[in-house]
Design an enzyme around this catalytic site. Structure first.
Site, PDB file in Angstrom:
ATOM      1  N   SER A   5      11.755  11.247  26.260  1.00 11.62           N
ATOM      2  CA  SER A   5      10.694  12.005  27.132  1.00 11.62           C
ATOM      3  C   SER A   5      10.745  13.142  27.404  1.00 11.62           C
ATOM      4  O   SER A   5      11.828  13.723  27.965  1.00 11.62           O
ATOM      5  CB  SER A   5      10.835  10.767  28.391  1.00 11.62           C
ATOM      6  N   HIS A  30       8.302  10.840  23.447  1.00 13.16           N
ATOM      7  CA  HIS A  30       7.442  10.516  24.447  1.00 13.16           C
ATOM      8  C   HIS A  30       6.614  11.208  25.312  1.00 13.16           C
ATOM      9  O   HIS A  30       7.397  12.100  25.811  1.00 13.16           O
ATOM     10  CB  HIS A  30       8.282   9.487  25.392  1.00 13.16           C
ATOM     11  N   ASP A  32       4.325  12.255  28.534  1.00 17.61           N
ATOM     12  CA  ASP A  32       3.952  11.716  29.530  1.00 17.61           C
ATOM     13  C   ASP A  32       2.872  12.601  30.128  1.00 17.61           C
ATOM     14  O   ASP A  32       3.092  13.737  30.321  1.00 17.61           O
ATOM     15  CB  ASP A  32       5.068  11.687  30.722  1.00 17.61           C
ATOM     16  N   MET A  34       0.221  13.302  33.180  1.00 19.89           N
ATOM     17  CA  MET A  34      -0.182  12.889  34.576  1.00 19.89           C
ATOM     18  C   MET A  34      -1.201  13.868  35.234  1.00 19.89           C
ATOM     19  O   MET A  34      -1.173  15.069  34.939  1.00 19.89           O
ATOM     20  CB  MET A  34       1.024  12.873  35.415  1.00 19.89           C
ATOM     21  N   HIS A  63       1.658   8.553  26.630  1.00 21.74           N
ATOM     22  CA  HIS A  63       1.462   7.821  27.739  1.00 21.74           C
ATOM     23  C   HIS A  63       0.468   8.432  28.754  1.00 21.74           C
ATOM     24  O   HIS A  63       0.988   9.277  29.445  1.00 21.74           O
ATOM     25  CB  HIS A  63       2.831   7.531  28.470  1.00 21.74           C
ATOM     26  N   MET A  65      -1.193   8.602  32.133  1.00 17.25           N
ATOM     27  CA  MET A  65      -1.125   8.240  33.512  1.00 17.25           C
ATOM     28  C   MET A  65      -2.149   9.086  34.082  1.00 17.25           C
ATOM     29  O   MET A  65      -1.965   9.705  35.147  1.00 17.25           O
ATOM     30  CB  MET A  65       0.184   8.645  34.228  1.00 17.25           C
ATOM     31  N   MET A 134       6.772  -0.607  32.294  1.00 13.26           N
ATOM     32  CA  MET A 134       7.285   0.363  33.248  1.00 13.26           C
ATOM     33  C   MET A 134       8.529  -0.386  33.935  1.00 13.26           C
ATOM     34  O   MET A 134       8.278  -1.220  34.711  1.00 13.26           O
ATOM     35  CB  MET A 134       6.357   1.095  34.418  1.00 13.26           C
ATOM     36  N   GLY A 139       5.333   8.161  37.372  1.00 11.50           N
ATOM     37  CA  GLY A 139       5.036   9.486  38.290  1.00 11.50           C
ATOM     38  C   GLY A 139       6.298  10.470  38.285  1.00 11.50           C
ATOM     39  O   GLY A 139       5.846  11.427  38.298  1.00 11.50           O
ATOM     40  N   GLY A 141      10.543  11.213  36.813  1.00  7.57           N
ATOM     41  CA  GLY A 141      11.540  11.059  36.131  1.00  7.57           C
ATOM     42  C   GLY A 141      12.721  10.753  37.060  1.00  7.57           C
ATOM     43  O   GLY A 141      12.831  11.175  38.137  1.00  7.57           O
ATOM     44  N   GLY A 142      14.089  10.278  36.573  1.00  6.38           N
ATOM     45  CA  GLY A 142      15.252   9.993  37.185  1.00  6.38           C
ATOM     46  C   GLY A 142      15.230   8.921  38.106  1.00  6.38           C
ATOM     47  O   GLY A 142      16.016   8.930  39.000  1.00  6.38           O
ATOM     48  N   ASP A 172      10.295   1.931  29.729  1.00  5.60           N
ATOM     49  CA  ASP A 172      10.377   3.147  30.263  1.00  5.60           C
ATOM     50  C   ASP A 172      10.740   3.205  31.740  1.00  5.60           C
ATOM     51  O   ASP A 172      10.007   2.716  32.585  1.00  5.60           O
ATOM     52  CB  ASP A 172       8.921   3.978  30.154  1.00  5.60           C
ATOM     53  N   GLY A 173      11.920   3.919  32.251  1.00  7.60           N
ATOM     54  CA  GLY A 173      12.171   4.153  33.444  1.00  7.60           C
ATOM     55  C   GLY A 173      13.801   3.541  33.837  1.00  7.60           C
ATOM     56  O   GLY A 173      13.872   2.742  33.744  1.00  7.60           O
ATOM     57  N   GLY A 174      14.519   4.502  34.062  1.00  6.88           N
ATOM     58  CA  GLY A 174      15.932   4.316  34.336  1.00  6.88           C
ATOM     59  C   GLY A 174      16.759   3.571  33.262  1.00  6.88           C
ATOM     60  O   GLY A 174      17.596   3.009  33.599  1.00  6.88           O
ATOM     61  N   GLY A 194      14.859   9.755  29.454  1.00  8.90           N
ATOM     62  CA  GLY A 194      14.638  11.299  29.584  1.00  8.90           C
ATOM     63  C   GLY A 194      15.712  11.840  30.318  1.00  8.90           C
ATOM     64  O   GLY A 194      16.497  12.305  29.657  1.00  8.90           O
ATOM     65  N   SER A 195      16.123  11.691  31.512  1.00 11.70           N
ATOM     66  CA  SER A 195      17.327  12.326  32.104  1.00 11.70           C
ATOM     67  C   SER A 195      18.391  11.959  31.556  1.00 11.70           C
ATOM     68  O   SER A 195      19.460  12.677  31.529  1.00 11.70           O
ATOM     69  CB  SER A 195      17.012  12.042  33.578  1.00 11.70           C
TER      70      SER A 195
END
Length: 215
Positions: A5, A30, A32, A34, A63, A65, A134, A139, A141-142, A172-174, A194-195
């Site tokens: 990401s 990826h 994002d 927003m 993606h 959002m 998700m 909204g 990252g991290g 996606d997420g964590g 991502g992170s």
């Protein structure tokens, strides 16, 4: 498959991070998008995506959002998106929006937030190439992975198989190296990280570690 990401990239040295992704031969990138309304954050638009497109041939996994994504499908398609995914609650006529995405010769995806049910798949499975689940509230990252997503991945994989669909499952997420193996085993096809990649001293090494994980 892995989709780093760019939300977590160093935008003061974005070419370096794209060089890492090119060298690692990641499967997707990826992106994002927003708008500050559908989610409480603002990121990038079609003009920036178009500039980034010149840095790589790797498919862009975009993606959205944003509210009313149907108004921006053509712009992102022209900017170089290869997949565009939208949230059901962000558009009035979901089927029409998904068909609009495909009309531009690119793949369509639908995104479900952590508390949203899989039942919508019954009505859209033939219109999508990608299901993005998700595993955090979108909204930022991290965030920490929401464990209930594991069962959701399993149920989604079972449904997709029952319909003989080729739809891919993306999470996606964590996502990190500690949970990646289990996510693949539960039924995920693509992991967005991502992170877990770009916050490390050597992002390239982290991408290679993800790519070595076998489903």
């Amino acid at each position: 498959m892995i989709s780093p990401s760019i939300l977590s990239c160093d935008f003061t040295d974005i070419k370096r991070d794209f060089d890492y992704m090119n060298k690692a031969e990641v499967d997707f990138i990826h992106v994002d998008v927003m708008d500050g309304n559908y989610v409480p954050n603002i990121s990038i638009g079609p003009a920036i995506v178009g500039q980034l497109r010149a840095l790589t041939d790797i498919p862009f996994d975009v993606h959205l959002m944003i509210n009313n994504p149907e108004n921006y499908i053509e712009s992102f398609a022209k900017a170089g998106a290869d997949i565009i995914s939208v949230h059901p609650g962000s558009t009035t006529h979901l089927n029409r929006t998904l068909n609009s995405i495909r009309s531009h010769g690119i793949k369509s995806g639908v995104v479900l937030n952590p508390a949203e049910d899989l039942s919508i798949l019954e009505y859209i499975i033939d219109d999508i190439d990608l299901l993005l689940l998700m595993s955090v509230n979108p909204g930022f990252g991290g965030q920490k992975f929401i464990d209930s997503t594991l069962r959701k991945i399993e149920k989604a994989a079972q449904f997709i198989k029952s319909r003989s669909s080729k739809c891919l499952i993306e999470v996606d997420g964590g996502v990190n190296l500690s949970n990646a193996q289990e996510l693949y085993e539960r039924g995920a096809d693509i992991l967005v990280a991502g992170s877990a990649i770009f916050s490390k001293p050597n992002p390239y090494d982290e991408m290679i570690k993800f790519k070595r994980i076998k489903k």
